[in-house]
Design an enzyme around this catalytic site. Structure first.
Site, PDB file in Angstrom:
ATOM      1  N   LYS A  35       0.894  -1.116   0.080  1.00  0.00           N
ATOM      2  CA  LYS A  35      -0.068   0.165   0.009  1.00  0.00           C
ATOM      3  C   LYS A  35       0.939   1.215  -0.100  1.00  0.00           C
ATOM      4  O   LYS A  35       1.851   1.590   0.797  1.00  0.00           O
ATOM      5  CB  LYS A  35      -0.908   0.009   1.467  1.00  0.00           C
ATOM      6  CG  LYS A  35      -2.023   1.276   1.107  1.00  0.00           C
ATOM      7  CD  LYS A  35      -2.415   1.643   2.667  1.00  0.00           C
ATOM      8  CE  LYS A  35      -1.720   2.674   3.252  1.00  0.00           C
ATOM      9  NZ  LYS A  35      -2.387   3.286   4.316  1.00  0.00           N
ATOM     10  N   ASP A  61      -3.683   4.056  -2.118  1.00  0.00           N
ATOM     11  CA  ASP A  61      -5.061   4.325  -1.135  1.00  0.00           C
ATOM     12  C   ASP A  61      -4.865   6.138  -0.966  1.00  0.00           C
ATOM     13  O   ASP A  61      -4.436   6.660  -0.189  1.00  0.00           O
ATOM     14  CB  ASP A  61      -4.609   3.854   0.235  1.00  0.00           C
ATOM     15  CG  ASP A  61      -5.633   3.908   0.993  1.00  0.00           C
ATOM     16  OD1 ASP A  61      -7.007   4.228   0.648  1.00  0.00           O
ATOM     17  OD2 ASP A  61      -5.349   3.875   2.420  1.00  0.00           O
ATOM     18  N   LYS A  63      -7.952   7.858  -1.425  1.00  0.00           N
ATOM     19  CA  LYS A  63      -9.211   8.183  -0.859  1.00  0.00           C
ATOM     20  C   LYS A  63      -9.640   9.373  -1.692  1.00  0.00           C
ATOM     21  O   LYS A  63     -10.330  10.349  -1.043  1.00  0.00           O
ATOM     22  CB  LYS A  63      -9.165   8.673   0.559  1.00  0.00           C
ATOM     23  CG  LYS A  63      -8.583   7.047   1.467  1.00  0.00           C
ATOM     24  CD  LYS A  63      -8.512   7.409   2.897  1.00  0.00           C
ATOM     25  CE  LYS A  63      -8.127   6.367   3.809  1.00  0.00           C
ATOM     26  NZ  LYS A  63      -6.708   5.807   3.606  1.00  0.00           N
ATOM     27  N   ASP A  66     -14.325  14.383  -4.212  1.00  0.00           N
ATOM     28  CA  ASP A  66     -14.242  15.602  -4.568  1.00  0.00           C
ATOM     29  C   ASP A  66     -15.789  15.481  -5.518  1.00  0.00           C
ATOM     30  O   ASP A  66     -16.459  14.617  -5.558  1.00  0.00           O
ATOM     31  CB  ASP A  66     -13.226  15.911  -5.515  1.00  0.00           C
ATOM     32  CG  ASP A  66     -12.922  17.325  -5.508  1.00  0.00           C
ATOM     33  OD1 ASP A  66     -14.005  18.270  -5.830  1.00  0.00           O
ATOM     34  OD2 ASP A  66     -11.948  17.780  -5.190  1.00  0.00           O
ATOM     35  N   THR A 123     -11.149   3.815  10.250  1.00  0.00           N
ATOM     36  CA  THR A 123     -10.899   2.988  11.481  1.00  0.00           C
ATOM     37  C   THR A 123     -10.631   3.962  12.739  1.00  0.00           C
ATOM     38  O   THR A 123     -10.357   3.394  13.772  1.00  0.00           O
ATOM     39  CB  THR A 123      -9.871   1.955  11.257  1.00  0.00           C
ATOM     40  OG1 THR A 123      -8.730   2.560  10.687  1.00  0.00           O
ATOM     41  CG2 THR A 123     -10.598   0.981  10.503  1.00  0.00           C
ATOM     42  N   ARG A 214       2.166  -0.624  10.716  1.00  0.00           N
ATOM     43  CA  ARG A 214       3.074  -0.296  11.957  1.00  0.00           C
ATOM     44  C   ARG A 214       3.893  -1.381  12.370  1.00  0.00           C
ATOM     45  O   ARG A 214       4.747  -1.633  12.970  1.00  0.00           O
ATOM     46  CB  ARG A 214       2.794   0.831  12.802  1.00  0.00           C
ATOM     47  CG  ARG A 214       2.701   2.416  12.124  1.00  0.00           C
ATOM     48  CD  ARG A 214       1.931   3.330  12.728  1.00  0.00           C
ATOM     49  NE  ARG A 214       0.474   3.268  12.589  1.00  0.00           N
ATOM     50  CZ  ARG A 214      -0.177   4.044  13.147  1.00  0.00           C
ATOM     51  NH1 ARG A 214       0.080   5.096  13.992  1.00  0.00           N
ATOM     52  NH2 ARG A 214      -1.528   3.879  12.814  1.00  0.00           N
TER      53      ARG A 214
END
Length: 235
Positions: A35, A61, A63, A66, A123, A214
């Site tokens: 990603k 990714d 997102k 608009d 999330t 992470r």
């Protein structure tokens, strides 16, 4: 529920191209996709996205959110990054999602179209955060509403927290692809994530893909951490 293989996306969340490439190489034996998101793309640009993703399945990714025409045009501009998955915000509404669907179908050859995935509720957001922005349903209700809207408007699948996998499957069935961030192996810190599960829990709930960043990339041995998550998914 249909038997499915849950696959691993490793999130290369950094502004540094060399670091992203190191994590990519360290985790390549275990990751089904990588990603790259806003942090990396804004810092390094699309040429760097292409370099890091070359030879790998890319979850891009960004997102997008608009007006419909702008989102459709932006998707056309991303075509030469050759992503396997692209994200838009379901909150953009049905017209925006339909414009994104049309742009994907127009900009990519039929055998190389990315999955168009709609982000439902981040999330990092819980019920209090939703109330703060004027949404008075709980996260699950809002995810179900946005998920049904997005799939009806042409999205191939959804980005959701692991807590919404089972409700979404109950509402929408097995067809939508569910890509699930908010994954934390047992014992890992949750950080800014509010709605989390372990890899095993997400797999058992019905995730098609999980996104882990992470807990893998900040581990002392990212290769071993990625291998452990992959082994857990396969177990």
């Amino acid at each position: 529920m249909t038997t499915r293989r849950t696959r691993l996306i490793v999130a290369l969340d950094t502004k540094d191209e060399a670091q992203a490439a190191r994590w990519r190489d360290q985790t390549a034996a275990s990751a089904d996709a990588i990603k790259l998101g806003l942090e990396f793309t804004y810092a390094q640009g699309l040429d760097a996205v292409r370099r890091v993703a070359k030879g790998h399945s890319l979850f891009l990714d960004l997102k997008l959110h608009d007006i419909p025409n702008t989102v459709g045009s932006a998707i056309g501009s991303l075509a030469d990054t050759r992503p396997a998955m692209l994200t838009i915000h379901a909150q953009g509404g049905s017209a925006m999602i339909a414009a994104a669907r049309a742009a994907v179908d127009r900009a990519f050859p039929a055998d190389a179209r990315p999955l168009l995935l709609a982000v439902t509720v981040l999330t990092s957001m819980d019920e209090a955060a939703l109330h703060e922005i004027g949404v008075h349903d709980d996260p699950c209700q809002q995810v179900l509403r946005l998920g049904a809207l997005a799939v009806a408007a042409g999205a191939d699948g959804l980005i959701c927290s692991p807590h919404e996998i089972i409700p979404l499957r109950d509402r929408l069935g097995d067809a939508p692809v569910l890509v699930v961030p908010g994954i934390r192996p047992a014992g890992a810190e949750t950080g800014d994530q509010k709605r989390v599960m372990t890899p095993t829990q997400a797999r058992n709930a019905g995730a098609d893909w999980i996104v882990v960043g992470r807990p893998i990339t900040t581990a002392a041995d990212p290769a071993a951490a990625a291998a452990a998550v992959a082994a857990e998914l396969a177990g």
